[in-house]
Design a protein around this motif. Structure first.
Motif, mmCIF file in Angstrom:
data_model
loop_
_atom_site.group_PDB
_atom_site.id
_atom_site.type_symbol
_atom_site.label_atom_id
_atom_site.label_comp_id
_atom_site.label_asym_id
_atom_site.label_seq_id
_atom_site.Cartn_x
_atom_site.Cartn_y
_atom_site.Cartn_z
ATOM 1 N N CYS A 122 0.864 -1.191 0.000
ATOM 2 C CA CYS A 122 0.000 0.000 0.000
ATOM 3 C C CYS A 122 0.896 1.236 0.000
ATOM 4 C CB CYS A 122 -0.923 -0.004 1.214
ATOM 5 S SG CYS A 122 -1.935 1.495 1.354
ATOM 6 N N ARG A 123 0.749 2.092 -1.025
ATOM 7 C CA ARG A 123 1.608 3.261 -1.124
ATOM 8 C C ARG A 123 1.224 4.351 -0.125
ATOM 9 N NH1 ARG A 123 4.330 3.637 -6.118
ATOM 10 N NH2 ARG A 123 5.034 5.693 -5.485
ATOM 11 N N CYS A 124 0.085 4.183 0.555
ATOM 12 C CA CYS A 124 -0.372 5.202 1.496
ATOM 13 C C CYS A 124 0.027 4.908 2.940
ATOM 14 C CB CYS A 124 -1.891 5.360 1.401
ATOM 15 S SG CYS A 124 -2.457 5.883 -0.230
ATOM 16 N N HIS A 146 2.093 1.727 3.626
ATOM 17 C CA HIS A 146 3.164 0.735 3.549
ATOM 18 C C HIS A 146 2.777 -0.596 4.185
ATOM 19 C CE1 HIS A 146 6.622 3.822 2.790
ATOM 20 N NE2 HIS A 146 5.701 3.806 1.828
ATOM 21 N N SER A 197 -6.219 6.788 -7.686
ATOM 22 C CA SER A 197 -5.170 7.768 -7.996
ATOM 23 C C SER A 197 -5.777 9.125 -8.333
ATOM 24 C CB SER A 197 -4.315 7.260 -9.160
ATOM 25 O OG SER A 197 -5.123 7.046 -10.306
ATOM 26 N N ILE A 231 0.711 10.187 -6.963
ATOM 27 C CA ILE A 231 1.562 9.040 -6.657
ATOM 28 C C ILE A 231 1.890 8.329 -7.965
ATOM 29 C CG2 ILE A 231 1.732 6.866 -5.408
ATOM 30 C CD1 ILE A 231 -0.085 7.952 -3.307
ATOM 31 N N PRO A 285 3.599 5.535 -10.547
ATOM 32 C CA PRO A 285 4.124 4.165 -10.483
ATOM 33 C C PRO A 285 5.599 4.149 -10.872
ATOM 34 C CG PRO A 285 2.849 4.459 -12.479
ATOM 35 C CD PRO A 285 2.704 5.730 -11.694
ATOM 36 N N THR A 338 3.765 -2.491 -6.228
ATOM 37 C CA THR A 338 3.922 -1.311 -5.364
ATOM 38 C C THR A 338 2.961 -0.193 -5.728
ATOM 39 O OG1 THR A 338 5.640 -0.375 -6.801
ATOM 40 C CG2 THR A 338 6.353 -1.793 -4.990
ATOM 41 N N TYR A 339 2.083 -0.408 -6.679
ATOM 42 C CA TYR A 339 1.126 0.637 -7.059
ATOM 43 C C TYR A 339 -0.274 0.206 -6.641
ATOM 44 C CZ TYR A 339 -0.353 4.739 -9.673
ATOM 45 O OH TYR A 339 -0.844 5.963 -10.023
#
Length: 390
Positions: A13-15, A17, A39, A50, A52, A61-62
């Motif tokens: 999760c990019r928000c 982790h 997004s 954010i 990719p 990771t996206y």
């Protein structure tokens, strides 16, 4: 100092982790019969972009977890609620449809006193003094036994005709009308003092010399090295990079000593080091940057576009192509012939028109050797004069 290695086993999760099986940030999802692209929601609501990363880490990771999706959805809903409420408030405010509630002031009723003519002046003074004493009492209007305190010889009655009044009580102030916002009257403009005209340098003429042939072909020649180009942008690029030494910045590769321009770095990484460039998963087309992949997918595979021509219902991927297309619907003809004042929308139309004035006939019939200015004229000639060749 030893460097730490971050090993990712599942989606990231990019928000927050967190690791697990999550949703892709760019893929549209449906929630309560509404389509959501997370997004886009991050960009519109929180002004966060954010991107990719290229390579094998792009897919895992996206993504975004369910907890962050819920918080993002609440933030978007709250932002929409505030915007709707503020818009409704300002609409009512400017229409003077909002009024404040003023507390009502309790006014005591004026008591009218009439005195019989049989009473003497001393009796009248007694009644007046008695009335003034009662007025000093704060609860005068609430008392029921006022008549019992007075002498039975003197009766106080209320009549519609007033002969004597007690001191008057303050009246309630009328409600002030809603204040209307008056537009400030425009003040007379002061005459602006003429500014000194700055001399503009003709940078174009310093870079190249323009030559127009008889057939309308333009040639741009560099004034420094006499090298010729067929378009203005090429001679401008040549002058900046060769003579002014303003070459594009090179970006070094972290795996070798080669330096390449930024837009060619991904292709270098793919050809030399085997790292794949950002590509579309649907059609396999490669791009220099990841954001180009997202733009390509939204336009070509999802049918999304901000730029749509209403008269012909065509969509465009970028603003430049959309504005170029709008010239077809406009009545403005920016290119004018200096000889006959005929106007054209496109430069190419004026260029072809100038061939007529110069009598340059490049299209020759192979059968009768007749020459024509335009290709369409030659086709019409062959169709009418030589139908057997069609």
């Amino acid at each position: 100092m030893a460097t730490k290695t971050w090993k990712i086993e599942k989606d990231l999760c990019r928000c927050c982790h967190a690791e697990g099986t999550f949703d892709n940030l760019a893929e549209p999802r449906t929630f309560l019969e509404k389509e959501e692209v997370y997004s886009d929601m991050l960009r519109e609501c929180l002004d966060l972009d954010i991107p990719p990363v290229p390579g094998e880490l792009c897919a895992i990771t996206y993504s975004i977890c369910n907890a962050c999706i819920t918080r993002l959805r609440d933030a978007c809903n709250f932002k929409k609620q505030v915007q709707d409420c503020e818009q409704r408030f300002m609409t009512l405010y400017y229409k003077n449809a909002i009024q404040g509630l003023n507390t009502e002031t309790v006014v005591k009723e004026e008591l009218e006193v009439s005195i019989d003519d049989n009473h003497s002046d001393d009796d009248i003074e007694t009644i007046v003094l008695k009335k003034e004493e009662d007025d000093d009492d704060d609860s005068f209007m609430d008392r029921d036994d006022d008549d019992d305190d007075m002498s039975e010889d003197f009766a106080i009655t209320k009549k519609p005709t007033t002969s004597m009044k007690t001191r008057s009580k303050p009246k309630a102030k009328p409600k002030a009308p809603p204040v209307k916002k008056e537009k400030p009257q425009p003040q007379p403009k002061k005459k602006a003092e003429p500014k000194p005209v700055k001399e503009k340098k003709d940078d174009v003429n310093e870079e190249y010399a323009l030559t127009v042939e008889a057939d309308g072909t333009q040639t741009f020649t560099c004034r420094v090295c006499d090298k010729s180009f067929n378009q203005r942008k090429y001679v401008h690029q040549h002058h900046r990079q060769v003579h002014l030494k303003l070459r594009p910045k090179l970006r070094g590769c972290h795996l070798c000593d080669v330096k390449v321009p930024t837009h060619q770095r991904t292709y270098h990484m793919e050809e030399v080091h085997g790292l794949p460039a950002p590509s579309c998963g649907a059609c396999g087309k490669r791009f220099a940057f990841p954001w180009l992949v997202l733009r390509h997918q939204k336009f070509h595979h999802m049918g999304e576009s901000k730029y749509r021509c209403e008269p012909c219902n065509l969509t465009f991927i970028g603003r430049s192509k959309y504005m170029h297309h709008q010239t077809k619907h406009a009545d403005v003809k920016a290119f004018k012939c200096a000889i006959c004042d005929k106007e054209f929308k496109w430069r190419s139309g004026l260029k072809t028109h100038m061939l007529i004035h110069n009598n340059i006939r490049r299209h020759v019939c192979k059968i009768c050797q007749d020459a024509f200015v335009q290709q369409s004229s030659l086709k019409y000639h062959v169709l009418k004069k030589h139908p057997e060749m069609v």
